[in-house]
Design a protein around this motif. Sequence first.
Motif, short mmCIF file in Angstrom:
data_model
loop_
_atom_site.label_atom_id
_atom_site.label_comp_id
_atom_site.label_asym_id
_atom_site.label_seq_id
_atom_site.Cartn_x
_atom_site.Cartn_y
_atom_site.Cartn_z
N ALA A 60 1.02 -1.16 -0.05
CA ALA A 60 0.02 -0.01 -0.05
C ALA A 60 0.95 1.14 -0.10
O ALA A 60 0.67 2.25 -0.74
N PHE A 61 1.94 1.05 0.93
CA PHE A 61 2.76 2.33 0.83
C PHE A 61 3.50 2.64 -0.42
O PHE A 61 3.57 3.53 -1.25
N ALA A 62 3.95 1.56 -1.05
CA ALA A 62 4.75 1.52 -2.44
C ALA A 62 3.60 2.24 -3.55
O ALA A 62 4.10 3.24 -4.27
N ALA A 63 2.46 1.80 -3.57
CA ALA A 63 1.44 2.37 -4.44
C ALA A 63 1.07 3.67 -4.14
O ALA A 63 1.20 4.54 -5.27
N LYS A 64 1.11 4.08 -3.21
CA LYS A 64 0.75 5.42 -2.62
C LYS A 64 1.80 6.38 -3.16
O LYS A 64 1.64 7.51 -3.58
N PHE A 65 3.07 5.89 -2.54
CA PHE A 65 4.28 6.58 -2.66
C PHE A 65 4.68 7.22 -4.19
O PHE A 65 5.06 8.10 -4.68
N THR A 66 4.47 6.08 -5.02
CA THR A 66 4.53 6.44 -6.54
C THR A 66 3.35 6.89 -7.55
O THR A 66 3.70 7.15 -8.55
N ALA A 67 2.38 7.01 -6.66
CA ALA A 67 1.30 7.60 -7.42
C ALA A 67 1.48 9.02 -7.90
O ALA A 67 2.15 9.68 -7.28
N ASP A 68 1.20 9.22 -9.21
CA ASP A 68 1.50 10.49 -9.98
C ASP A 68 1.38 11.75 -8.80
O ASP A 68 2.14 12.45 -8.93
N GLN A 69 0.09 11.92 -8.51
CA GLN A 69 -0.28 13.13 -7.53
C GLN A 69 0.83 13.28 -6.44
O GLN A 69 1.49 14.27 -6.11
N HIS A 70 1.12 12.17 -5.47
CA HIS A 70 2.18 12.34 -4.52
C HIS A 70 3.47 12.46 -4.85
O HIS A 70 4.14 13.32 -4.45
N TYR A 71 3.83 11.75 -5.89
CA TYR A 71 5.04 11.70 -6.47
C TYR A 71 5.58 13.12 -6.95
O TYR A 71 6.51 13.56 -6.66
N ALA A 72 4.68 13.61 -7.77
CA ALA A 72 4.80 15.13 -8.39
C ALA A 72 4.83 15.80 -7.30
O ALA A 72 5.87 17.00 -7.16
N ALA A 73 4.03 15.89 -6.26
CA ALA A 73 4.17 16.88 -5.21
C ALA A 73 5.41 16.78 -4.34
O ALA A 73 6.20 17.98 -3.92
N MET A 74 6.05 15.47 -4.18
CA MET A 74 7.07 15.42 -3.51
C MET A 74 8.42 16.19 -4.19
O MET A 74 9.21 16.57 -3.80
N ILE A 75 8.47 15.87 -5.53
CA ILE A 75 9.54 16.18 -6.46
C ILE A 75 9.50 17.71 -6.44
O ILE A 75 10.45 18.19 -6.38
N ASP A 76 8.20 18.34 -6.53
CA ASP A 76 8.22 19.77 -6.60
C ASP A 76 8.71 20.23 -5.11
O ASP A 76 9.42 21.26 -5.19
N GLU A 77 8.41 19.56 -4.14
CA GLU A 77 8.97 19.98 -2.84
C GLU A 77 10.50 19.92 -2.71
O GLU A 77 11.25 20.85 -2.39
N TRP A 78 10.88 18.88 -3.35
CA TRP A 78 12.52 18.67 -3.58
C TRP A 78 13.30 20.04 -4.18
O TRP A 78 14.11 20.56 -3.94
N GLN A 79 12.69 20.19 -5.41
CA GLN A 79 12.84 21.54 -6.12
C GLN A 79 13.01 22.67 -5.60
O GLN A 79 13.73 23.58 -5.48
#
Length: 197
Positions: free
Chosen positions: A167-186
């Motif tokens: 469940a964690f892996a699916a949620k973490f790599t889901a487009d919405q979550h992953y895009a938000a995380m990478i935006d935070e990184w940037q």
Amino acid sequence: MRGQIYIGNLVPIYQIGAHAVMLRLPRKTARIARSGFALGLALAGTCPAMASEPHANTRRFHLDAPCARVFPLFTADGERQWAEGWDPKQLSGGEHRGSAFQTRHPDGQVTTWIVTEYDPAAGRVRYARLAEDSNIGLVDVRCTKDGTGSAIEVTYTLTGLNAKGEAFAAKFTADQHYAAMIDEWQQALVKALATKP
């Protein structure tokens, strides 16, 4: 022959030249082999099913700084400069291949990381990671020249070790979550680069 039977598909048939050989076992041994095979089939049904494919996502972003300045920020120690709460405990080495470190998430989750590739000249670093009792995976970071700055590509590939990890892996790599995380990184990297020119 008395006292022996052929157990057919329970024991492999070996090819020797043009002749097939079937193993012969005493009845008691064959009975034990059949019981062990049946037990193996029964136990196989009790194991949790794992994902047939790992979960993965990739995102790219631009930074207004050359790779020589940006790339060191993607090491265990370098991330301290921009990733809030990032406090790795070095287990061995430093940045080079085979180095290992651990992180602890605020919720208590311990993750062990191993550097599997470290090539500053090519702008590539790769980590294998194990989040205890949750998931395993790879993290790939690539830094390439993009005008006067750098293009950063980050890929996470995760596989759950159990239902919680899946469940964690699916949620973490889901487009919405992953895009938000990478935006935070940037955003965090832009701030860190502006603070330390």
